[in-house]
Design a protein around this motif. Sequence first.
Motif, PDB file in Angstrom:
ATOM      1  N   PHE A 386     -12.300  51.510  16.397  1.00 36.49           N
ATOM      2  CA  PHE A 386     -13.023  50.115  15.810  1.00 36.49           C
ATOM      3  C   PHE A 386     -12.969  49.177  17.044  1.00 36.49           C
ATOM      4  N   LEU A 387     -11.392  48.742  17.465  1.00 37.68           N
ATOM      5  CA  LEU A 387     -11.386  47.907  18.538  1.00 37.68           C
ATOM      6  C   LEU A 387     -11.935  48.427  20.073  1.00 37.68           C
ATOM      7  N   LEU A 388     -12.036  49.360  19.889  1.00 41.60           N
ATOM      8  CA  LEU A 388     -12.334  49.206  20.876  1.00 41.60           C
ATOM      9  C   LEU A 388     -14.363  49.371  21.223  1.00 41.60           C
ATOM     10  N   SER A 389     -14.818  49.623  19.839  1.00 44.29           N
ATOM     11  CA  SER A 389     -16.554  49.002  19.502  1.00 44.29           C
ATOM     12  C   SER A 389     -15.884  47.140  20.125  1.00 44.29           C
ATOM     13  N   ALA A 390     -15.425  47.005  18.844  1.00 48.45           N
ATOM     14  CA  ALA A 390     -14.866  44.947  19.176  1.00 48.45           C
ATOM     15  C   ALA A 390     -14.691  45.054  20.329  1.00 48.45           C
ATOM     16  N   LEU A 391     -14.785  45.668  20.974  1.00 46.71           N
ATOM     17  CA  LEU A 391     -13.829  44.835  22.663  1.00 46.71           C
ATOM     18  C   LEU A 391     -15.251  44.930  23.332  1.00 46.71           C
ATOM     19  N   GLU A 392     -16.283  45.863  23.288  1.00 46.69           N
ATOM     20  CA  GLU A 392     -16.749  46.435  23.764  1.00 46.69           C
ATOM     21  C   GLU A 392     -18.069  45.163  23.399  1.00 46.69           C
ATOM     22  N   ARG A 393     -18.022  45.483  22.370  1.00 49.15           N
ATOM     23  CA  ARG A 393     -19.437  43.703  21.952  1.00 49.15           C
ATOM     24  C   ARG A 393     -18.846  42.696  21.682  1.00 49.15           C
ATOM     25  N   LEU A 394     -17.895  41.875  21.573  1.00 47.13           N
ATOM     26  CA  LEU A 394     -17.777  40.596  22.617  1.00 47.13           C
ATOM     27  C   LEU A 394     -17.563  40.388  23.209  1.00 47.13           C
ATOM     28  N   ALA A 395     -16.950  41.147  24.590  1.00 47.03           N
ATOM     29  CA  ALA A 395     -17.658  41.461  26.191  1.00 47.03           C
ATOM     30  C   ALA A 395     -19.078  40.859  25.794  1.00 47.03           C
ATOM     31  N   ARG A 396     -20.085  41.236  25.216  1.00 41.89           N
ATOM     32  CA  ARG A 396     -21.349  41.353  25.607  1.00 41.89           C
ATOM     33  C   ARG A 396     -21.334  39.154  25.418  1.00 41.89           C
ATOM     34  N   PHE A 397     -20.336  38.898  25.106  1.00 42.40           N
ATOM     35  CA  PHE A 397     -21.004  37.304  24.454  1.00 42.40           C
ATOM     36  C   PHE A 397     -20.186  36.422  25.046  1.00 42.40           C
ATOM     37  N   ASP A 398     -19.569  37.178  26.048  1.00 37.83           N
ATOM     38  CA  ASP A 398     -18.439  35.713  26.869  1.00 37.83           C
ATOM     39  C   ASP A 398     -19.674  35.337  28.076  1.00 37.83           C
ATOM     40  N   ASP A 600     -10.765  36.832  11.329  1.00 46.37           N
ATOM     41  CA  ASP A 600     -11.978  36.679  10.789  1.00 46.37           C
ATOM     42  C   ASP A 600     -13.117  37.476  10.764  1.00 46.37           C
ATOM     43  N   LEU A 601     -12.825  39.018  11.467  1.00 48.88           N
ATOM     44  CA  LEU A 601     -12.871  40.524  10.340  1.00 48.88           C
ATOM     45  C   LEU A 601     -12.014  41.518  10.703  1.00 48.88           C
ATOM     46  N   VAL A 602     -12.487  41.922   9.471  1.00 46.89           N
ATOM     47  CA  VAL A 602     -11.229  42.955   9.000  1.00 46.89           C
ATOM     48  C   VAL A 602     -12.180  44.386   8.808  1.00 46.89           C
ATOM     49  N   ILE A 603     -12.392  45.497   9.554  1.00 45.42           N
ATOM     50  CA  ILE A 603     -12.900  46.659  10.060  1.00 45.42           C
ATOM     51  C   ILE A 603     -11.979  47.612   9.912  1.00 45.42           C
ATOM     52  N   GLY A 604     -11.963  48.926   9.881  1.00 45.66           N
ATOM     53  CA  GLY A 604     -11.476  49.956   9.783  1.00 45.66           C
ATOM     54  C   GLY A 604     -12.089  51.017   8.468  1.00 45.66           C
ATOM     55  N   ASN A 605     -11.314  52.537   9.405  1.00 42.85           N
ATOM     56  CA  ASN A 605     -11.738  53.020   8.407  1.00 42.85           C
ATOM     57  C   ASN A 605     -10.527  53.583   7.647  1.00 42.85           C
ATOM     58  N   PRO A 606      -9.875  53.077   6.426  1.00 47.36           N
ATOM     59  CA  PRO A 606      -8.106  53.627   6.084  1.00 47.36           C
ATOM     60  C   PRO A 606      -8.183  55.076   5.814  1.00 47.36           C
ATOM     61  N   PRO A 607      -6.905  55.465   6.414  1.00 44.96           N
ATOM     62  CA  PRO A 607      -6.294  56.445   5.345  1.00 44.96           C
ATOM     63  C   PRO A 607      -8.011  56.767   3.978  1.00 44.96           C
ATOM     64  N   TRP A 608      -8.418  58.273   3.386  1.00 43.48           N
ATOM     65  CA  TRP A 608      -9.086  57.988   2.661  1.00 43.48           C
ATOM     66  C   TRP A 608      -7.802  59.266   1.546  1.00 43.48           C
TER      67      TRP A 608
END
Length: 1007
Positions: A386-398, A600-608
């Motif tokens: 999830f952090l990797l995907s967030a990194l890619e998306r935030l880089a588009r808005f810089d 601002d954003l809390v994201i992820g796939n927590p343990p089930w």
Amino acid sequence: MDLEGSLRSIQSLSDLPRLVAELGHQPLWEEVPQEGWSRSGGRQLEIIAVGQTEAFPWFGIESSSPDRDAVALARRIFRRGKVGLVMALDTRGRRLAVAVAFDRCPTLAQQLDCPNPEALSALGRLAGGSEGGALAFAARAAEALAAEPVSTRFFRAFRSTLDRMAAGLRGTVPPDARRELALLQLTRVLFLYFIQAKGWLNGRERFLAEEIDGCLLRRRRIHRDLLRPLFFGTLNQPLSTRSRHALAFGRIPFLNGGLFEPHPLERRHRSDASNELWRDAFDGLFERFHFTISEQRDPGRIAPDMLGRVFEGVMDPEDRHTSGTFYTPAALVEQILDACFTALLSTRLSCTEGEAERRLRDPDPAIIGLFASVTVLDPAVGSGAFLLSALERLARFDSPETNCAARKRRILRQNLFGVDRNAAALRVAQLRLWLAVVADDSSQYPEEVTPLPNIDCLIRQGDSLFDPAGFDLGVTRPDPAFAAELGPLRQQVIGAAGAGKQVLVRRLRRLEMEAMSSTIRTGEQLHCAAIRECLEQARLHDLFGHARGLDGELRRQLDRLRSGLRALRQARRRLDREGELPWFHYQSHFADVFERGGFDLVIGNPPWLRSEAIPVTLRRQLTGRYRWWKHQNRSYGKAPDLAVAFLERALELSASRGIVAMLVPAKITTAGYGVTARHALASSTTIHVVADLTSSSSRAFEATVYPLALIVGKSPPPRHHRVRTELQTGKGGLIRQSELRGGAPWILVRHGLHSIVAQLQHDHPSLGASISCHLGVKTGLNRVFLNPPDDVEPELVRLAIRGRDVRPFRCRCRVRLLWTHDPQGCPYNQLPRMARAYVQRFERELRARRDYQGGPLWTVFRTRAALAPYRVVWPDLSRRMSAVALTARDLERIPLNTCYVAPVRSAPTAHALAAWLNSTWMGAVARLEAAPASGGFARFNAQVVARLPLPPAVLTDPDLTRFGRQARTGALDQTQLDDLAARHLNLSSSTQGALRAVVDGCTRHSR
């Protein structure tokens, strides 16, 4: 040839001939005689010849363990001197395994709903003719299936190398640290192979292999004389400070980044691996594969995006099970992040989601400024998807003026945060984030490479669910003075290198400790004030002048506060004694973020993890800490999941008007334990998306999971707010959030059906008000009790009813059950000779069963309802509600725990209830409230059926009884049954049409 489409469309064995035809061979449908080689694990397989290639046969079987049964049957065929191909289909798990009865019987497994491109390519090589006869085609098929995907081979080789290296780290290294140290060394080298692919290791394509060869020729030690100088004296040192020995490596970039500095474990323990271990690692792993830094998939190369699966692969299966950790597919992560960013932007700009999507596609300066300061947290970061995907998306808005690598470096420094208890997971997450920066770095020469940021103070090891020592500090905001100093100091640490870095790290740790100490003191003051308030309330006088005293409620509150105060004082003394921060604490380590209100954003796939898989002490902590976790429906299958606690914690960590986006189990929308969570979410947050992903995405997990994407905003919902039921805007339905309040199961369909179900439940009593629903018999060890040997005494053998055996009004029992209980459901004190001898072979396993509490070994569980003389049985997992009545003549049939059982008073009542449950209207209502499962299935558990409307006249209606009796012989007019049920429910024609559309939609999906 649309092979992918053909696989997706497979629903049953009858679809396999079509797949054979797609591959260019002759389709068939012929039952194979039940010979000895068709047995598997004591049970008789039903084998169908589904195709033929000249004299080469294609067989199809249905199996819940397709990988195992396909290979087992292929081996038996080959031992008999024959050849052929076996296709084993798991209809529920949506999985197909293909094995060839030839040589080593190679096999290939494929998820039908999410076909793997490499496996698809291997399967496609089965197409074409059979020049040379059956043996030639068998050899060709074996070669095609043996061509294992490169990613699978790499994962297996990596894990094998890791195991050997961990086992070989002897000396002063304690056993519990060996695996972590071995993984640390291997991930460093793995990172260097990606760097080597960039040409940054002295411009040599085989730099590492050549250096290893040179080291061995000089009879030097690889770890001491090559890797240590390369890691700590070269890659972690600026060119100006390198020694002569380091300069001899040539033009090597200064990477910094924390990966190439001594780890605390390395400082405590001598952890050098032997030359033999390193030689095996290079020869058996790294030099066997080709690496690419590009995220564009190359079937023959290892790319950085595979590292998430590497992490899952190096975890022990038992570790994955007990921690609830599974790799999240990249495509699904991207969809969730897109929806998450859309929700954030629409909230912050007070615009529609359509407008937010448009501005995300074409960001203006206002959008760029908003995302420049956004903070993103993954509280269970795992391998960093999830952090990797967030990194890619935030880089588009810089700012477009800076290059992509520089933008990503800036985002890593200030926007991304992660926490996880697993140190190995954090290592892989950091590695993936660094590689994302390296991939976009266009530097031609090593000297031009900008050092990587130190992100170990942002991606932290810790427990997101509990504050230090498990107590609640009662403090949500840190001291502003510490917060103001901590943020800039952390930025200095992130960019620091060399000796100056250690000075800054010590300052940061000291400041974090002071922030924690201040927080504890504040917590003590709050607890003392609360204790004084309790005592003052106890001294208050009522209207008659009597002091209230310490009643039960006040005493419990006072005990809780005093216990918390003792824990706080112990923590403060430990902090003062040890002089360092021994825990992770959000408000201390990330004080600057919480001074601004949270993330601002809390994201992820927590343990089930279901409750029974969680240790008792942790369950008690969860019950005391999390309000959503406290509510537990004690009926079968309703244990709370750990993801519920993570969901509540995520909202606590998010800022006002922040967004929480998480993957959670789909059963949260219907399970009894989710009542509190559902009501809280629907009444106090803005729910943007509740998307059931079971049918479209769950198979991509390589685990049997039923996921739900939940995206909510930490703000009250606008009036008349509507919730999306799909991740993508413009797709799927919209439902009013007001219809989700109250804690009842969420019906994720258009809002008209909500009102229909609510009206039916309002107008009529529920089935559960007069009839109790129970799970069927649980053996705890099916392989002992199901299909016992033929020599077991026949008086102890019954017919077992499994969920898959039940159809409307009838069941076909295919499995025998060793029944060791008397007619009252009590276990026999003694068994006959053959049965006793058989059972005693499994004594150790029988005693180890979870539910076994003593008594005879052959005790099974939940027997009373299953033995009732009049019962109605339905499957837990099915595509539609299907019920069968069991009366006195069916006493030899025992429903297992894949079924539910409703005991009733008489045979006419049983037939009437079965007819009622098999009506179209009850099937539709049950389907709307049932938890979804893959392949078009749903879970019709006791709670779902107990909530169904049951007008009082239903159970005594002679016409319904007659329908139930006649239907057992196949004489059923469904239209007449539905008309009768509609009269009991007072259904209008429009309501009938809406409910029928639900059933028709489920039928189309199952096809």
